[in-house]
Design a protein around this motif. Structure first.
Motif, PDB file in Angstrom:
ATOM      1  N   ILE A   7      50.109  45.869  -7.710  1.00  0.00           N
ATOM      2  CA  ILE A   7      51.172  46.396  -8.567  1.00  0.00           C
ATOM      3  C   ILE A   7      51.378  45.549  -9.820  1.00  0.00           C
ATOM      4  N   LYS A   8      50.852  44.346  -9.837  1.00  0.00           N
ATOM      5  CA  LYS A   8      50.997  43.472 -11.004  1.00  0.00           C
ATOM      6  C   LYS A   8      49.849  43.629 -11.996  1.00  0.00           C
ATOM      7  N   CYS A   9      48.583  43.662 -11.493  1.00  0.00           N
ATOM      8  CA  CYS A   9      47.441  43.661 -12.414  1.00  0.00           C
ATOM      9  C   CYS A   9      46.482  44.828 -12.226  1.00  0.00           C
ATOM     10  N   ASP A  13      40.919  43.853  -5.461  1.00  0.00           N
ATOM     11  CA  ASP A  13      40.317  42.751  -4.698  1.00  0.00           C
ATOM     12  C   ASP A  13      41.423  41.982  -3.982  1.00  0.00           C
ATOM     13  N   ALA A  14      41.547  42.197  -2.662  1.00  0.00           N
ATOM     14  CA  ALA A  14      42.636  41.596  -1.891  1.00  0.00           C
ATOM     15  C   ALA A  14      42.106  40.652  -0.829  1.00  0.00           C
ATOM     16  N   CYS A  42      46.604  39.290  -3.943  1.00  0.00           N
ATOM     17  CA  CYS A  42      45.641  39.760  -4.922  1.00  0.00           C
ATOM     18  C   CYS A  42      44.774  38.573  -5.327  1.00  0.00           C
ATOM     19  N   LYS A  43      43.459  38.717  -5.202  1.00  0.00           N
ATOM     20  CA  LYS A  43      42.559  37.623  -5.557  1.00  0.00           C
ATOM     21  C   LYS A  43      42.456  37.438  -7.071  1.00  0.00           C
ATOM     22  N   ASN A  44      42.915  38.415  -7.832  1.00  0.00           N
ATOM     23  CA  ASN A  44      42.847  38.319  -9.286  1.00  0.00           C
ATOM     24  C   ASN A  44      44.050  37.567  -9.866  1.00  0.00           C
ATOM     25  N   CYS A  45      45.259  37.982  -9.516  1.00  0.00           N
ATOM     26  CA  CYS A  45      46.450  37.375 -10.135  1.00  0.00           C
ATOM     27  C   CYS A  45      47.283  36.533  -9.185  1.00  0.00           C
ATOM     28  N   GLY A  46      47.043  36.653  -7.860  1.00  0.00           N
ATOM     29  CA  GLY A  46      47.780  35.852  -6.892  1.00  0.00           C
ATOM     30  C   GLY A  46      49.044  36.486  -6.352  1.00  0.00           C
TER      31      GLY A  46
END
Length: 67
Positions: A7-9, A13-14, A42-46
């Motif tokens: 929901i953020k980015c 990729d989780a 989320c592995k992208n934004c945390g």
């Protein structure tokens, strides 16, 4: 915007981890880690969400978090 992904980015990729945390009162005093959670992140934004380990199934949580 897509209905799936973080929901953020928007990344799909989780990851997931199990964590234990100390409660309150005597549990805190004696460092008893009696609260267990599944963390989906989320592995992208945390961005992370915590789910009660005793009330959830890991695969279903990932599906809920990332569609």
């Amino acid at each position: 915007m897509s209905d799936k992904g973080c929901i953020k980015c928007g990344s799909t990729d989780a990851g997931k981890k199990e964590v234990a945390m100390t409660g309150a009162g005597l549990a805190k005093m004696f460092d008893v880690q009696n609260n267990k959670f599944l963390v989906v992140y989320c592995k992208n934004c945390g961005y992370s969400e915590f789910y009660n380990k005793e009330a959830s199934a890991g695969g279903n949580i990932l599906d809920f978090f990332f569609g």
